[in-house]
Structure formats: C-alpha cells, structure tokens
Design a protein around this motif. Sequence first.
Motif, PDB file in Angstrom:
ATOM      1  N   HIS A 265       0.958  -1.072   0.158  1.00 45.75           N
ATOM      2  CA  HIS A 265       0.054   0.170  -0.124  1.00 45.75           C
ATOM      3  C   HIS A 265       0.684   1.306  -0.156  1.00 45.75           C
ATOM      4  N   VAL A 266       2.222   1.091   0.150  1.00 49.71           N
ATOM      5  CA  VAL A 266       2.892   2.314   0.423  1.00 49.71           C
ATOM      6  C   VAL A 266       3.028   3.022  -0.906  1.00 49.71           C
ATOM      7  N   PRO A 267       3.126   2.559  -2.153  1.00 51.63           N
ATOM      8  CA  PRO A 267       3.211   3.219  -3.247  1.00 51.63           C
ATOM      9  C   PRO A 267       1.829   4.257  -3.355  1.00 51.63           C
ATOM     10  N   ASP A 268       0.639   3.632  -3.173  1.00 51.53           N
ATOM     11  CA  ASP A 268      -0.587   4.677  -2.881  1.00 51.53           C
ATOM     12  C   ASP A 268      -0.435   5.734  -1.978  1.00 51.53           C
ATOM     13  N   VAL A 269       0.125   5.333  -0.966  1.00 52.91           N
ATOM     14  CA  VAL A 269       0.195   6.402   0.259  1.00 52.91           C
ATOM     15  C   VAL A 269       1.230   7.565  -0.480  1.00 52.91           C
ATOM     16  N   LEU A 270       2.015   7.468  -1.231  1.00 57.52           N
ATOM     17  CA  LEU A 270       3.113   8.500  -1.742  1.00 57.52           C
ATOM     18  C   LEU A 270       2.595   9.067  -2.904  1.00 57.52           C
ATOM     19  N   LEU A 271       1.505   8.418  -3.727  1.00 58.00           N
ATOM     20  CA  LEU A 271       0.770   9.112  -4.612  1.00 58.00           C
ATOM     21  C   LEU A 271      -0.080   9.869  -3.987  1.00 58.00           C
ATOM     22  N   TYR A 272      -1.041   9.525  -2.792  1.00 56.35           N
ATOM     23  CA  TYR A 272      -1.980  10.350  -2.381  1.00 56.35           C
ATOM     24  C   TYR A 272      -1.285  11.480  -1.943  1.00 56.35           C
ATOM     25  N   LEU A 273      -0.356  11.388  -1.149  1.00 53.56           N
ATOM     26  CA  LEU A 273       0.362  12.554  -0.381  1.00 53.56           C
ATOM     27  C   LEU A 273       1.123  13.468  -1.556  1.00 53.56           C
ATOM     28  N   SER A 274       1.494  13.091  -2.504  1.00 50.83           N
ATOM     29  CA  SER A 274       2.047  14.161  -3.756  1.00 50.83           C
ATOM     30  C   SER A 274       0.869  14.859  -4.366  1.00 50.83           C
ATOM     31  N   ARG A 275      -0.236  14.471  -4.023  1.00 49.19           N
ATOM     32  CA  ARG A 275      -1.445  15.212  -4.770  1.00 49.19           C
ATOM     33  C   ARG A 275      -1.623  16.481  -3.878  1.00 49.19           C
ATOM     34  N   LEU A 276      -1.510  16.340  -2.517  1.00 45.42           N
ATOM     35  CA  LEU A 276      -1.697  17.606  -1.642  1.00 45.42           C
ATOM     36  C   LEU A 276      -0.975  18.908  -1.655  1.00 45.42           C
ATOM     37  N   GLN A 277      -1.699  19.749  -1.929  1.00 41.01           N
ATOM     38  CA  GLN A 277      -0.981  21.154  -2.135  1.00 41.01           C
ATOM     39  C   GLN A 277      -1.139  22.009  -0.864  1.00 41.01           C
ATOM     40  N   ASN A 278      -2.122  22.179  -0.023  1.00 38.64           N
ATOM     41  CA  ASN A 278      -2.241  22.839   1.306  1.00 38.64           C
ATOM     42  C   ASN A 278      -1.313  22.239   2.003  1.00 38.64           C
ATOM     43  N   GLN A 279      -0.504  23.156   2.813  1.00 33.65           N
ATOM     44  CA  GLN A 279       0.594  22.557   3.854  1.00 33.65           C
ATOM     45  C   GLN A 279      -0.153  21.985   5.026  1.00 33.65           C
ATOM     46  N   ARG A 280      -1.362  22.669   5.552  1.00 40.82           N
ATOM     47  CA  ARG A 280      -1.597  22.122   6.707  1.00 40.82           C
ATOM     48  C   ARG A 280      -2.421  20.704   6.459  1.00 40.82           C
ATOM     49  N   VAL A 281      -3.137  20.726   5.171  1.00 43.71           N
ATOM     50  CA  VAL A 281      -3.594  19.405   4.875  1.00 43.71           C
ATOM     51  C   VAL A 281      -2.732  18.170   4.518  1.00 43.71           C
ATOM     52  N   PHE A 282      -1.613  18.614   4.127  1.00 50.65           N
ATOM     53  CA  PHE A 282      -0.395  17.736   3.882  1.00 50.65           C
ATOM     54  C   PHE A 282       0.117  17.165   5.230  1.00 50.65           C
ATOM     55  N   LYS A 283       0.262  18.081   6.052  1.00 52.14           N
ATOM     56  CA  LYS A 283       0.885  17.718   7.315  1.00 52.14           C
ATOM     57  C   LYS A 283      -0.171  16.799   8.140  1.00 52.14           C
ATOM     58  N   PHE A 284      -1.433  17.250   7.935  1.00 53.27           N
ATOM     59  CA  PHE A 284      -2.409  16.514   8.654  1.00 53.27           C
ATOM     60  C   PHE A 284      -2.633  14.946   8.203  1.00 53.27           C
ATOM     61  N   CYS A 285      -2.222  14.756   7.094  1.00 56.07           N
ATOM     62  CA  CYS A 285      -2.191  13.370   6.459  1.00 56.07           C
ATOM     63  C   CYS A 285      -0.997  12.780   6.478  1.00 56.07           C
ATOM     64  N   ALA A 286       0.211  13.422   6.291  1.00 55.70           N
ATOM     65  CA  ALA A 286       1.422  12.871   6.088  1.00 55.70           C
ATOM     66  C   ALA A 286       1.983  12.381   7.543  1.00 55.70           C
ATOM     67  N   VAL A 287       1.806  13.150   8.658  1.00 55.90           N
ATOM     68  CA  VAL A 287       2.478  12.802   9.951  1.00 55.90           C
ATOM     69  C   VAL A 287       1.941  11.423  10.263  1.00 55.90           C
ATOM     70  N   PRO A 288       0.335  11.113  10.511  1.00 60.39           N
ATOM     71  CA  PRO A 288       0.011   9.720  10.849  1.00 60.39           C
ATOM     72  C   PRO A 288       0.665   8.724   9.782  1.00 60.39           C
ATOM     73  N   LEU A 289       0.682   9.059   8.542  1.00 60.08           N
ATOM     74  CA  LEU A 289       1.222   7.874   7.611  1.00 60.08           C
ATOM     75  C   LEU A 289       2.694   7.801   7.702  1.00 60.08           C
ATOM     76  N   MET A 290       3.327   8.584   8.010  1.00 65.49           N
ATOM     77  CA  MET A 290       4.802   8.518   8.280  1.00 65.49           C
ATOM     78  C   MET A 290       5.150   7.638   9.760  1.00 65.49           C
ATOM     79  N   MET A 291       4.340   7.911  10.706  1.00 65.88           N
ATOM     80  CA  MET A 291       4.388   7.298  12.081  1.00 65.88           C
ATOM     81  C   MET A 291       3.800   5.774  11.698  1.00 65.88           C
TER      82      MET A 291
END
Length: 391
Positions: A265-291
């Motif tokens: 599932h990790v490639p899909d995670v990277l694709l999903y995050l690569s589409r996010l443009q708003n910095q706060r939305v990006f961090k909201f999603c990226a932090v739990p996924l990296m954890m």
Amino acid sequence: MEFLRSLFYPKEIYNLIRYKMGGLTEVEQDPMSESLQTCYKFLEETGRSYAVVIQALEGELRHAACIFYLVTRAVDTLEDDLTISLETKIPILTNFHNFLYQPDWRFMDSKQKNRIVLEDFPTISREFRNLAVVYQEVIANAARELALGMVEYLSKQIESVQDWDKYCYYASGPIIIGLSVMFSVSGLEDPIVGEDTKVSISVSLLMQKINLIRDFLEDQLNGLELWPKEVWSKYGKNLSDFTKPENIVPAVQCLNELITNILHHVPDVLLYLSRLQNQRVFKFCAVPLMMAIATLATCYNNLQLFKRKVKIRKGQTVTLMMDTTDMQAVRAITCQYVEEIYKKISPKDPSSEQTQNIIATIKKLSVPDGATGDPQLAVSEQDSGLVHMGQ
C-alpha cells in the motif's frame, strides 16, 4: 521513561524537549462556542496524537475534522465495548447515523475509557448540525458505512486475505474517503483528491492493517482474531499459539508475511500525499502515515510483538511531527524505514523475496526529489493483488 528510550537518539531528545516546551506547532485560535470548546476537549482526551494535527487545520475544515473524529470515535467505542450485548449493540450501530440529528440521544451504559463521547453525544451532535451541510453529509454517510461494516463483522470471521481487506476497509475506509472529500469540497485541494477513492481506500487499508498488527496481544486478550486465517494457518494450528515461546519462529514468519502485504500500500500512500497542495492538509495526512510506516519497521521481524505491545518511541513520534514537512521529507522518511525493514530480512524467511521486491519498488519512489518519476507509474507497474472495496 520516554527520554530513556531515546537516549541513543540525540535528535529525538532535542525534539522531546522542544515538545515539552510547547514548540511543536502553532495552533490557530478563533472564537468558539462553549459546546465547540467542549468538543475540542473531548478530542484531546480521546485522541491526543490526532488532536495535534487536527488543530493545525484551517477554519471550518478544522472543526469538521474534529467532529468527524469524535463521531467515528463514538461508533468505535460502541463496537469495542464487549460489555454491551449484541441485542443492544446492533440496533444502535445500525441507526447511529440518525442519532446525529436527534438532539437528546446519548448512551450511558458503556464501560469503555472513551465513553464520554457517548455520554455527552448531544454536545457533539449539536456541533455536527452547526457544520455546513456538505460536511454533515460526508460525516453521516461515513458513520453509517462504518457502523454497518462493524455489524457485519461482529459475528463474521476473517478467513481470507480478501476478508482482511474488507474488514479493514469497513474499519477506516469511509473515514479516509470522507476526509479526502472534505479536503476537496473545502477548496483547499483539487477534486482528484476526493474523487480517487481507490487510492484513498489503499491508504486506509495501510493504516488499519498496521493497527491490527500492533494490537495483536490486546486483541487476543479480548478474544478477537483479526489476522487472516488464510495466512496464519500456514504457520500454526491456532492463532493463539503464537504467544507460546516454542512457536515464536513461525509466529514471526507470519508477522513478516502480513507486513509484506501492507507494504504494497505504500506506493499509493506516496501518490496520495503527492497530490496534496495545502501545507496544513499535507501535514495532517502525512504525519500519521509516516508514523504508520515507522511502526511497520518497528514491528517487522520483531518477536517482542508476541510478548508485549510494540510501539514507536515518543521521541520518534515528535521528530516525525516536526520533520514531515513536504514530499521530499516524506520520501526520505519512507526510504529510511523501508531500509530498516530491508536490513532485518532473513534469507530463511518464506516471504523474504516478496519483501525485497516491494521494498525495491518503494525505494524507486523514495529517492530524494522524486528523481525516479511519477508515483502513479510505479503503482500501476506493481500489481499487489490486493482487493479494493467501494468501487
């Protein structure tokens, strides 16, 4: 204790000190009603790690995410409470989405630690009804699908890997899809973020499967078998046997096969995050996924998982909160943790070749600056064989 666990990681010690001093994030302040303040208090009490990233969102989206979390926490609290009979639980879950529109509905008979979200549900539902209709619809639809999925699996065993995917979808898929739609309708993200449910579902499966890996012992104590029999039966006669010292080798081999499944599932995670443009939305999603990916690396080939609850260090958590700032950081962090997994692969492990192959794919996507190209290409090239629900 947390400082001791990070003793050999100076950066974690430094970040823990910053965290203790309140230097992690700036939270936007705006006037709130007393009931909305109460909702944020419940968020802190029932989901502290989520509270940090939710409160960093902007305006109405932040409030919608807070209420969304509390509503799904209420559904989850009901489902998890083994003291509630099925005769009581099933009708409540089936009708839960309707309770959002009933000002006085509450449930006072839960024994769960997070029961406050049920006991004071009128406060939560009041703020739900204060949201824009588009957010209300997303939350109500997600609550309905979550609850109905839980009802289906109250008396259903997880036999196949396909069952495992379906169970994990019901547990978190509607949440990730709902959040993705919220990001798009808020205008902060492009429509594709909310429209591509296939990728959102894959992201949700990664999150939920990691929870089921990490919570193995706790689930066993509660009489729950949430690993797919199709996999664990290759390594033992009973899933409960994995807690016995004499079965530790096959137990770890089973664990590694399931983690290999999750890595797809990790490639899909990277694709999903690569589409996010708003910095706060990006961090909201990226932090739990990296954890989550850090947790995968901690659990892989770790026999301690069958003896106690395994989790990443608090210092790791805080460092990930601070370092996960953009896609370049995400790729670097992902590369770091899949490399940790790679170094722990035993040539004797039955899944070793499969693990190496998917890690090779992830590494191609994790080169700094994205030098290897579009994540979508690697996702299409890598046939994971996983079932996507909701299509």
